[in-house]
Design a protein around this motif. Structure first.
Motif, PDB file in Angstrom:
ATOM      1  N   SER A  21       0.841  -1.198   0.000  1.00 24.10           N
ATOM      2  CA  SER A  21       0.000   0.000   0.000  1.00 24.10           C
ATOM      3  C   SER A  21       0.873   1.245   0.000  1.00 24.10           C
ATOM      4  O   SER A  21       1.825   1.342   0.785  1.00 24.10           O
ATOM      5  CB  SER A  21      -0.916   0.033   1.236  1.00 24.10           C
ATOM      6  OG  SER A  21      -1.818  -1.046   1.261  1.00 24.10           O
ATOM      7  N   PHE A  22       0.565   2.185  -0.889  1.00 23.19           N
ATOM      8  CA  PHE A  22       1.236   3.487  -0.908  1.00 23.19           C
ATOM      9  C   PHE A  22       0.468   4.415  -1.829  1.00 23.19           C
ATOM     10  O   PHE A  22      -0.395   3.994  -2.602  1.00 23.19           O
ATOM     11  CB  PHE A  22       2.698   3.382  -1.357  1.00 23.19           C
ATOM     12  CG  PHE A  22       2.909   2.817  -2.737  1.00 23.19           C
ATOM     13  CD1 PHE A  22       2.726   3.602  -3.866  1.00 23.19           C
ATOM     14  CD2 PHE A  22       3.305   1.491  -2.912  1.00 23.19           C
ATOM     15  CE1 PHE A  22       2.923   3.096  -5.144  1.00 23.19           C
ATOM     16  CE2 PHE A  22       3.499   0.970  -4.185  1.00 23.19           C
ATOM     17  CZ  PHE A  22       3.307   1.767  -5.310  1.00 23.19           C
ATOM     18  N   THR A  23       0.773   5.707  -1.739  1.00 23.30           N
ATOM     19  CA  THR A  23       0.172   6.715  -2.607  1.00 23.30           C
ATOM     20  C   THR A  23       1.275   7.566  -3.220  1.00 23.30           C
ATOM     21  O   THR A  23       2.194   7.995  -2.516  1.00 23.30           O
ATOM     22  CB  THR A  23      -0.795   7.620  -1.817  1.00 23.30           C
ATOM     23  OG1 THR A  23      -1.835   6.823  -1.255  1.00 23.30           O
ATOM     24  CG2 THR A  23      -1.413   8.683  -2.721  1.00 23.30           C
ATOM     25  N   VAL A  24       1.204   7.779  -4.529  1.00 25.35           N
ATOM     26  CA  VAL A  24       2.148   8.652  -5.230  1.00 25.35           C
ATOM     27  C   VAL A  24       1.393   9.924  -5.596  1.00 25.35           C
ATOM     28  O   VAL A  24       0.441   9.880  -6.373  1.00 25.35           O
ATOM     29  CB  VAL A  24       2.710   7.980  -6.494  1.00 25.35           C
ATOM     30  CG1 VAL A  24       3.802   8.857  -7.108  1.00 25.35           C
ATOM     31  CG2 VAL A  24       3.258   6.599  -6.174  1.00 25.35           C
ATOM     32  N   ARG A  25       1.834  11.048  -5.034  1.00 25.99           N
ATOM     33  CA  ARG A  25       1.090  12.298  -5.169  1.00 25.99           C
ATOM     34  C   ARG A  25       1.714  13.219  -6.231  1.00 25.99           C
ATOM     35  O   ARG A  25       2.901  13.107  -6.531  1.00 25.99           O
ATOM     36  CB  ARG A  25       1.031  13.012  -3.815  1.00 25.99           C
ATOM     37  CG  ARG A  25       0.182  12.264  -2.801  1.00 25.99           C
ATOM     38  CD  ARG A  25       0.152  12.963  -1.446  1.00 25.99           C
ATOM     39  NE  ARG A  25      -0.851  12.371  -0.579  1.00 25.99           N
ATOM     40  CZ  ARG A  25      -0.652  11.252   0.132  1.00 25.99           C
ATOM     41  NH1 ARG A  25       0.516  10.646   0.063  1.00 25.99           N
ATOM     42  NH2 ARG A  25      -1.613  10.763   0.891  1.00 25.99           N
TER      43      ARG A  25
END
Length: 308
Positions: A21-25
């Motif tokens: 799980s991760f988010t690339v902004r």
């Protein structure tokens, strides 16, 4: 943005991606790091709908990739620079892809100029070097002027000028508010290019942090000291709570005391100091520290003088 939530991918008994799980902004160049076999390329292929996840989700701008209409307008990607028909010219390759996504000829000309391929646009891609194919792959990713860009090892085969160019390109794209997600094994380039790092090992998240913070948090920071009375100084430093380890050429690697404290202590006892240098961990060393237990392919280190 890119959102990965509890993503898993199994190939038979092998878990290539395991609950990731991760988010690339947007607005950042995000480096995607990990040892060989860590699952980086598999993760990117899952994001782009080239693999079906065993479980979990990956979204681009809130949608699965396969749901996007004319996807090049939403996300551009370079996963394999050699994935181009060798008999097509660079211009024809880009034009065919552009037409499939409703992109005009003018944009083809623009990306050829942007990537420096305009002078070889009529040459067949089969005669291109790897570096030229990388530029063609980047041109393809930029065709739809997308807000999200994904690159897997984009610097491979590029010369020094090309690496400098791609570094500035990524920074410019991020400054425009785009999401730029780049995997690489070139630690020196990631240190100069990436604002944020996502590091995985064996398909699992190891860290998701700003690059500068990750490097500064490494335990490898120390102070290099050289003195003609190294033995006497080492005793004083140890008594003052410092950790002292012999360094190359008779120097001392000191932890637990900063450079001013070491200099003051040496001056107080009349000990000459010839060198006093604070040393900070490099991204490479910090990366090696965090991935030490995640390396699957570890080669033996030949000893000096050993026949290979």
């Amino acid at each position: 943005m890119i959102e990965v939530d509890r993503l898993c991918k199994r190939f038979g008994p092998v878990s290539a991606v395991d609950g990731l799980s991760f988010t690339v902004r947007p607005g950042h160049v995000t480096g995607f790091l990990g040892p060989n076999g860590a699952g980086k390329t598999t993760t990117m292929r899952l994001i782009l709908g080239l693999y079906t996840p065993t479980s979990g989700t990956s979204l681009v701008n809130g949608h699965r990739y396969r749901e996007l209409v004319r996807p090049l307008h939403q996300v551009g990607a370079l996963l394999d620079a050699t994935a181009v028909h060798p008999g097509r010219t660079a211009h024809r390759h880009l034009l065919s892809i552009a037409q499939s996504n409703g992109i005009g000829r003018r944009r083809v000309t623009e990306v050829l100029q942007l990537t420096g391929l305009d002078t070889v646009a009529r040459r067949r891609a089969g005669g291109f070097s790897l570096g030229m194919k990388q530029r063609l792959g980047i041109a393809t990713a930029l065709l739809g002027d997308p807000p999200v860009l994904i690159f897997d090892e984009p610097a491979g085969g590029l010369d020094a000028e090309g690496i400098q160019w791609i570094r500035q390109l990524f920074k410019t794209l991020a400054a425009e508010g785009r999401t730029v997600f780049v995997s690489s094994h070139l630690m020196s380039e990631m240190a100069l290019t990436a604002d944020r790092l996502i590091i995985i090992g064996r398909g699992r998240l190891l860290t998701d942090t700003p690059t500068e913070q990750f490097i500064e948090s490494s335990t490898r920071a120390d102070v290099l000291v050289r003195s003609p009375r190294a033995g006497d100084l080492a005793g004083l430093l140890t008594a003052s709570g410092g950790g002292v380890v012999p360094d190359a050429d008779g120097g001392l690697a000191v932890t637990g005391l900063d450079a001013p404290a070491i200099g003051d202590l040496a001056a107080e006892h009349g000990i000459a100091v010839h060198e006093l240098v604070p040393r900070h961990a490099s991204l490479e060393q910090a990366y090696l520290d965090i991935t030490r237990d995640s390396v699957e392919y570890r080669a033996a280190h030949p000893e000096q003088g050993q026949e290979i």
